[in-house]
Write a protein that holds these residues in place. Structure first.
Motif, PDB file in Angstrom:
ATOM      1  N   TRP A 121       0.767  -1.265  -0.231  1.00 24.20           N
ATOM      2  CA  TRP A 121      -0.051  -0.123  -0.169  1.00 24.20           C
ATOM      3  C   TRP A 121       0.877   1.361   0.066  1.00 24.20           C
ATOM      4  O   TRP A 121       0.548   2.240  -0.626  1.00 24.20           O
TER       5      TRP A 121
ATOM      6  N   PHE B 161       3.964   1.587  -1.269  1.00 26.13           N
ATOM      7  CA  PHE B 161       4.390   1.844  -2.587  1.00 26.13           C
ATOM      8  C   PHE B 161       3.449   2.219  -3.600  1.00 26.13           C
ATOM      9  O   PHE B 161       3.669   2.856  -4.475  1.00 26.13           O
ATOM     10  N   TYR B 162       2.122   1.699  -3.445  1.00 27.08           N
ATOM     11  CA  TYR B 162       0.882   2.271  -4.283  1.00 27.08           C
ATOM     12  C   TYR B 162       0.962   3.697  -4.059  1.00 27.08           C
ATOM     13  O   TYR B 162       0.510   4.496  -4.882  1.00 27.08           O
TER      14      TYR B 162
ATOM     15  N   VAL C  16       3.049   5.710  -2.834  1.00 26.07           N
ATOM     16  CA  VAL C  16       4.059   6.749  -3.546  1.00 26.07           C
ATOM     17  C   VAL C  16       3.796   6.835  -4.960  1.00 26.07           C
ATOM     18  O   VAL C  16       4.163   7.851  -5.676  1.00 26.07           O
ATOM     19  N   SER C  17       3.359   5.724  -5.775  1.00 29.68           N
ATOM     20  CA  SER C  17       3.293   5.839  -7.242  1.00 29.68           C
ATOM     21  C   SER C  17       2.086   6.712  -7.536  1.00 29.68           C
ATOM     22  O   SER C  17       2.155   7.403  -8.696  1.00 29.68           O
ATOM     23  N   LEU C  18       1.188   6.775  -6.607  1.00 32.21           N
ATOM     24  CA  LEU C  18       0.154   8.120  -6.967  1.00 32.21           C
ATOM     25  C   LEU C  18       0.405   9.446  -6.061  1.00 32.21           C
ATOM     26  O   LEU C  18      -0.284  10.244  -6.435  1.00 32.21           O
ATOM     27  N   GLU C  19       1.482   9.672  -5.551  1.00 31.01           N
ATOM     28  CA  GLU C  19       1.680  10.400  -4.873  1.00 31.01           C
ATOM     29  C   GLU C  19       0.704  10.933  -3.854  1.00 31.01           C
ATOM     30  O   GLU C  19       0.067  12.264  -3.722  1.00 31.01           O
ATOM     31  N   ASP C  20      -0.019  10.125  -3.218  1.00 31.97           N
ATOM     32  CA  ASP C  20      -1.064  10.118  -2.507  1.00 31.97           C
ATOM     33  C   ASP C  20      -0.732   9.896  -0.841  1.00 31.97           C
ATOM     34  O   ASP C  20      -0.737   8.934  -0.253  1.00 31.97           O
TER      35      ASP C  20
END
Length: 88
Positions: free
Chosen positions: A53, A55-56, A58-62
């Motif tokens: 979660w 990593f996810y 971070v990938s969305l910058e959320d």
């Protein structure tokens, strides 16, 4: 505005669950020097799940995902390590 409020509430509630709940478990384990009654598999899968979660997020910058999931990942991995430290 509406989504910002929901994001803040989500982060706060998630931090209560992960920050308080898992932290209290870490403290209890340390105090007892035992992992009796806890499932290694559960906490290992929990740590992996929280990590993905993060990593996810971070990938969305959320940051709504990154902040609480990071705390959950850290505390879950601490519990996983405790299984090795306090193994009987």
């Amino acid at each position: 505005m509406y989504m910002t409020t929901i994001g803040i509430i989500t982060v706060v509630l998630s931090l209560v669950v992960t920050g308080l709940g898992l932290t209290m478990q870490v403290r209890k384990n340390s105090k007892r020097k035992s992992m009796e009654g806890l499932s290694f598999f559960y906490f290992f899968i929990l740590a992996i799940s929280y990590s993905f979660w993060v990593f996810y997020g971070v990938s969305l910058e959320d940051w709504v995902l990154i902040i609480p999931m990071s705390i959950g990942a850290i505390m879950s991995w601490v519990i996983v390590v405790q299984f090795f430290v306090y193994k009987e």
